[in-house]
Enzyme design. Structure first.
Site, mmCIF file in Angstrom:
data_model
loop_
_atom_site.group_PDB
_atom_site.id
_atom_site.type_symbol
_atom_site.label_atom_id
_atom_site.label_comp_id
_atom_site.label_asym_id
_atom_site.label_seq_id
_atom_site.Cartn_x
_atom_site.Cartn_y
_atom_site.Cartn_z
ATOM 1 N N HIS A 110 23.720 43.931 54.142
ATOM 2 C CA HIS A 110 22.305 44.331 54.163
ATOM 3 C C HIS A 110 21.399 43.230 54.729
ATOM 4 O O HIS A 110 20.267 43.512 55.120
ATOM 5 C CB HIS A 110 21.840 44.767 52.767
ATOM 6 C CG HIS A 110 21.560 43.647 51.813
ATOM 7 N ND1 HIS A 110 22.456 43.243 50.847
ATOM 8 C CD2 HIS A 110 20.484 42.835 51.667
ATOM 9 C CE1 HIS A 110 21.940 42.258 50.139
ATOM 10 N NE2 HIS A 110 20.737 41.988 50.628
ATOM 11 N N ASP A 140 29.186 45.657 51.039
ATOM 12 C CA ASP A 140 28.032 44.821 51.350
ATOM 13 C C ASP A 140 28.451 43.439 51.846
ATOM 14 O O ASP A 140 27.926 42.423 51.405
ATOM 15 C CB ASP A 140 27.097 44.683 50.148
ATOM 16 C CG ASP A 140 25.707 44.197 50.557
ATOM 17 O OD1 ASP A 140 25.382 44.280 51.750
ATOM 18 O OD2 ASP A 140 24.960 43.722 49.684
ATOM 19 N N SER A 217 20.630 36.517 48.929
ATOM 20 C CA SER A 217 21.674 37.449 49.351
ATOM 21 C C SER A 217 22.593 36.832 50.388
ATOM 22 O O SER A 217 22.146 36.282 51.390
ATOM 23 C CB SER A 217 21.043 38.720 49.934
ATOM 24 O OG SER A 217 20.345 39.429 48.948
#
Length: 373
Positions: A110, A140, A217
């Protein structure tokens, strides 16, 4: 009279000179006292972690891992009315880490979603263009590649066994653009689930209370030995900031997916060699039939030889189920998503025991785990 005035003036002049020069005049002015010495100011004391302490270990771990963590910035091409690229606009930021000596960088899928370009910033200040090697939205995860001399050493991946709840962990990343930030915490729970971008549930996630915020992230979640036990992927927060509930893709998943992304650019999970359909399966599950409905069995396959039969499509549009997978190695299969998650954790070439609902009872078959295609 005049002599008295002159004498008085001379005395006054002498007294004035005595005061101005600091000379004591006997009987009139006391001698000036010496100034008190100025007290020396002690230098500030630096706080140093005691050798062998937990604090010293944390500092050493951060210093050894910091250079292998990177900041990632992405941009997207802006096109004019004629479809021509007119400019690149900033899209977002995230974190990542050096995977190997070939310049591969692991991050979240993402983080690069919708991007047409990405740059990687190293701890020494170098900003390098990155190209996409592969991505897998179902876990992911994504892999970029950078090229330059003297790249940092890669981090070490922890063994695939899950960590213990309560184990000490450290997260390094770039929350809110604040580069190379260290936060610490513990493993709060295991086997958490989150919805993925492609509609499939991301399973087996590590939950941690180490502060993770937007920008973290793709950064590593490390154990006390400095090994990667997870890739930070998401937070649970009503406000958008850290609420003490963060999630990371576990090392076991990273170890399966990343090498495939480097090798082929995509990740296809293992399979039983049988055909299923997600939408059709979900519709049948909603009607009360649990499991994964087999739609096709390849000729000559181990499943066909074992007598596995597919569903039958009737003329009135209804489906008559054949074999329906309900268990794999003792793990219940309520839906196709359950089956895919169980197979995803298997190694190609292994055999699994599959339990089928045949409509008139149950049957158990040992089938090989095959490479996806």
């Amino acid at each position: 009279m005049i002599r008295s005035v002159i004498l008085g003036a001379m005395v006054a002049l002498l007294v004035g000179l005595g005061v101005g020069l600091g000379i004591g005049v006997s009987g009139w002015l006391p001698a000036r006292e010496a100034a008190a010495p100025v007290a020396a100011v002690a230098p500030a004391q630096l706080s140093v972690a005691p050798e062998g302490s937990d604090e010293a270990a944390t500092i050493a771990l951060f210093r050894s891992a910091r250079d292998s963590v990177v900041a990632i910035s992405t941009s997207a091409a802006r096109r004019d009315l004629f479809g021509r690229v007119s400019s690149e606009v900033p899209l977002g930021t995230g974190s990542g880490f050096i995977w190997d000596g070939e310049g591969h960088v692991v991050t979240n899928a993402h983080v690069i979603e919708g991007a047409t370009a990405a740059t990687v910033t190293l701890a020494d200040g170098r900003v390098l263009p990155a190209r996409l090697v592969g991505r897998d939205a179902s876990h992911d995860l994504a892999v970029l590649r950078i090229e330059d001399e003297g790249l940092p050493a890669p981090l070490t991946l922890a063994p695939p066994e899950p960590p213990e709840v309560g184990a000490f962990v450290l997260a390094i990343g770039n929350p809110f653009g604040l580069d190379w930030t260290l936060t610490t915490g513990i493993v709060s729970a295991l086997d958490r689930e989150l919805p993925g971008e492609d509609g499939r549930t991301i399973r087996g996630l590590i939950q941690t209370d180490a502060a993770i915020n937007p920008g973290n992230s793709g950064g590593p979640l490390l154990d006390s030995a400095g090994r990667i036990i997870g890739v930070n992927t998401a937070i649970y927060s009503p406000s958008g900031g850290s609420a003490g509930i963060g999630f990371a893709v576990p090392a076991a998943t990273v170890g399966r997916v990343v090498p495939e992304l480097i090798r082929t650019g995509r990740y296809v999970p293992p399979t039983l060699g049988l055909l299923f359909d997600a939408r059709l399966n979900a519709a049948i599950n909603r009607q009360g039939l649990a499991g994964a409905i087999v739609l096709d069995v390849p000729r000559g396959s181990a499943a066909e030889q074992a007598g596995v039969t597919p569903a039958e499509f009737l003329r009135d549009g209804r489906i008559r189920p054949g074999h329906v997978v309900t268990e794999v190695d003792g793990q219940a299969v309520e839906s196709l998503d359950d089956l895919l998650a169980i197979l995803d954790a298997q190694a190609v070439g292994e055999e699994v025991t599959v339990t089928f609902n045949t409509g008139g009872g149950e049957t158990t078959v040992d089938l090989p785990v095959l490479a996806g295609s």
